[in-house]
Design an enzyme around this catalytic site. Structure first.
Site, mmCIF file in Angstrom:
data_model
loop_
_atom_site.group_PDB
_atom_site.id
_atom_site.type_symbol
_atom_site.label_atom_id
_atom_site.label_comp_id
_atom_site.label_asym_id
_atom_site.label_seq_id
_atom_site.Cartn_x
_atom_site.Cartn_y
_atom_site.Cartn_z
ATOM 1 N N GLY A 1 45.106 41.328 36.430
ATOM 2 C CA GLY A 1 46.075 41.819 35.464
ATOM 3 C C GLY A 1 45.672 41.488 34.048
ATOM 4 O O GLY A 1 44.485 41.400 33.721
ATOM 5 N N SER A 2 46.655 41.266 33.203
ATOM 6 C CA SER A 2 46.421 41.109 31.770
ATOM 7 C C SER A 2 46.102 39.667 31.394
ATOM 8 O O SER A 2 46.444 38.723 32.109
ATOM 9 C CB SER A 2 47.650 41.571 30.987
ATOM 10 O OG SER A 2 48.722 40.655 31.164
ATOM 11 N N GLU B 1 40.888 38.108 37.489
ATOM 12 C CA GLU B 1 40.170 39.319 37.071
ATOM 13 C C GLU B 1 41.065 40.022 36.077
ATOM 14 O O GLU B 1 42.123 40.537 36.432
ATOM 15 C CB GLU B 1 39.865 40.202 38.284
ATOM 16 C CG GLU B 1 38.826 41.271 37.979
ATOM 17 C CD GLU B 1 39.433 42.615 37.662
ATOM 18 O OE1 GLU B 1 39.531 42.922 36.451
ATOM 19 O OE2 GLU B 1 39.802 43.347 38.585
ATOM 20 N N THR C 1 49.353 37.413 30.858
ATOM 21 C CA THR C 1 49.925 36.960 32.123
ATOM 22 C C THR C 1 49.044 35.905 32.770
ATOM 23 O O THR C 1 49.541 34.943 33.366
ATOM 24 C CB THR C 1 50.118 38.148 33.077
ATOM 25 O OG1 THR C 1 50.954 39.130 32.459
ATOM 26 C CG2 THR C 1 50.765 37.702 34.381
ATOM 27 N N ALA C 2 47.735 36.054 32.655
ATOM 28 C CA ALA C 2 46.814 35.066 33.212
ATOM 29 C C ALA C 2 47.006 33.702 32.563
ATOM 30 O O ALA C 2 46.946 32.660 33.238
ATOM 31 C CB ALA C 2 45.373 35.530 33.037
ATOM 32 N N GLU D 1 42.392 46.384 24.752
ATOM 33 C CA GLU D 1 42.459 47.257 25.916
ATOM 34 C C GLU D 1 43.672 48.179 25.820
ATOM 35 O O GLU D 1 44.808 47.721 25.696
ATOM 36 C CB GLU D 1 42.532 46.423 27.193
ATOM 37 C CG GLU D 1 42.481 47.254 28.456
ATOM 38 C CD GLU D 1 42.463 46.398 29.714
ATOM 39 O OE1 GLU D 1 41.675 46.707 30.625
ATOM 40 O OE2 GLU D 1 43.221 45.415 29.782
#
Length: 487
Positions: free
Chosen positions: A234-235, A256, A238-239, A384
């Site tokens: 994800g983003s 990832e 959030t990571a 992104e």
């Protein structure tokens, strides 16, 4: 049919959680809306900390038995799951298209077959996983991959089932129990996977599926002290939140994350091939983390490349993803569509020029877009977008090409188009990326390591790398002395 079952494209889907081998409802629900036509698909169980705790408890209880299951039996069950996926391939394809808007033809021909392959590959890899014993001054070293424990897998909405099983399959093969949390924008095929796994004979509690919002259930999962592994796609924001949540327990992470990958087109490249590679970046409406959204073209061929690109891209058909003739479907969600439109508007206001596209269409569609006249330090080049938006920049020589390619905070992938084999070796050796494609794109092999550099991720998965993550590696050193004679 129960009150918790909805029908999507003729397929019955249970919208409750799957915990400990049983369907579990929640007090609340969230509405799942199709990006194809904006229609409501149904109300889905909205998990909280209580469901998170129940799922982890079920995984913890099931773990010892599954971990002790012989490799051959674990592999057999994974192959049985693959068989179930293949039997229900059409069901999975039509439900996922309704849920996330990706092309039905892609789901039928590529994505769902890959789901089955994920299980078969890791089942087979498990049976040959090992390391030759080696000697240290007469002592024997033996390496084991011990199952780590309950694993939380948090997956994205752009390729829901394929990316979920990319994690679920190796985690199960390794002997771990799993709590899968699918994205709330596309949760339905994860529910079908739970049914398929149960029918294949996977013991209760080994695979659990909980649905809901990250802020309401995700934090409870990632902070749980009984969780031994966390894998997230994800983003970056959030990571960071997940990493902070997991830090208290030192839970190992595989992340990832986003990408802003370049496509380098050199003057010696086959331009028709290079154009095909560039247009391919619009796949899945640009909602692909690996997409080479920054097109970098050598100055001497930039004009001809652009002419051919416009001609090729203008022939793309955008519309209903259920139509076999459609090339580009809708954006997943109105919020994502607004985000894409905002990126493009700000870029144009800053001086960018839309070579093609640049506008949203009726429904949840955004035109395939190519923006030229963009500055290297601009938002549209550095951040992104996750939509059908590419940028075009030029370079004068190889040195500048590499500098521009590496000049973002990301490092997930890169693509190079060149007719010079020596140049390909030089350039790929200098690119910061987890995966580099030369004169091709999206060729994936599960034997290869996959992951990103910089802000594109932490760790690598695929082949033995997946088992390295989902297991605790143990080295046993044995002395030739001290054995009793039992003769």
């Amino acid at each position: 049919m129960s009150e918790h079952t909805i029908t999507v494209a003729g397929v019955a889907v249970d919208t409750r959680h799957w915990i400990g081998g049983e369907r579990v409802a929640s007090a609340g629900t969230f509405t799942d809306v199709s990006p194809v036509d904006g229609g409501v698909l149904g109300e889905v169980a909205r998990g909280t900390a209580a469901e998170a705790a129940a799922a982890v408890a079920a995984a913890r209880e099931a773990f010892p038995g599954w971990a002790a299951t012989p490799r051959e039996e674990r592999a057999r069950v994974l192959h049985a799951i693959a068989d179930g996926v293949e039997r229900r391939l059409e069901d999975l394809a039509v439900v996922e298209t309704a849920d996330n808007g990706a092309l039905l033809r892609s789901h039928r021909r590529g994505v769902m077959p890959r789901v089955a392959h994920n299980f078969r590959f890791f089942a087979d890899w498990l049976l040959r996983l090992g390391h030759e014993d080696f000697d240290t001054r007469g002592h024997t070293n033996h390496v084991d991959w011990d199952p780590a424990g309950p694993s939380v897998l948090i997956t994205p909405w752009n390729a829901p089932l394929m990316l979920a099983t990319w994690k679920v399959a190796p985690a199960l093969a390794a002997g771990n129990s799993v709590v899968l949390k699918p994205a709330e924008w596309s949760p339905l095929t994860a529910s079908l996977l739970a049914d398929i796994a149960a029918e294949a004979g996977l013991p209760a509690g080994v695979l659990n599926v909980v649905q809901g919002y990250g802020s309401e259930i995700g934090d409870a999962l990632t902070a749980h002290p009984d969780v031994r592994r966390i894998s997230f796609t994800g983003s970056v924001p959030t990571a960071r939140r997940i990493a902070a949540s997991a830090a208290a327990n030192l839970t190992p992470l595989s992340l990832e994350l986003g990408g802003k990958s370049p496509l380098l087109v050199f003057a010696d490249a086959d331009l028709d091939l290079a154009v095909d590679l560039a247009v391919e970046q619009y796949d899945n409406a640009g909602q692909v983390c690996l997409a080479a959204t920054r097109i970098l073209v050598e100055e001497t061929v930039a004009e001809e490349f652009t002419r051919r690109f416009v001609d090729r891209a203008s022939r793309l058909r955008q519309g209903d993803p259920r139509d076999e003739a459609t090339d580009i479907g809708p954006t997943i969600h109105p919020r994502q569509l607004e985000k894409i439109e905002g990126f493009v508007q700000r870029a144009v206001e800053a001086g960018a020029r839309a070579v093609i596209g640049g506008h949203r269409r009726e429904g949840q569609y955004f035109e395939p877009t190519l923006l030229a006249g963009v500055a290297q330090d601009s938002e549209i080049v550095q951040e992104e977008v996750f939509g059908p938006v590419l940028t075009l920049q030029t370079f004068g020589d190889e040195e500048e090409a590499v500098r521009l390619a590496n000049d973002t905070r990301f490092g997930l992938a890169a693509t190079v188009a060149t007719g010079d084999e020596e140049r390909a070796r030089r350039v790929t050796g200098r690119l910061v990326a987890g995966t580099v494609w030369v004169n091709c794109f999206f060729v994936r092999d599960l034997r290869a390591p996959f992951g990103g550099s910089r802000h594109s991720g932490v760790g690598r998965e695929g082949g033995t790398w997946s088992f390295d993550f989902y297991c605790d590696l143990k080295n046993t050193v044995t002395s030739p002395k001290g054995w009793r004679d039992h003769g």
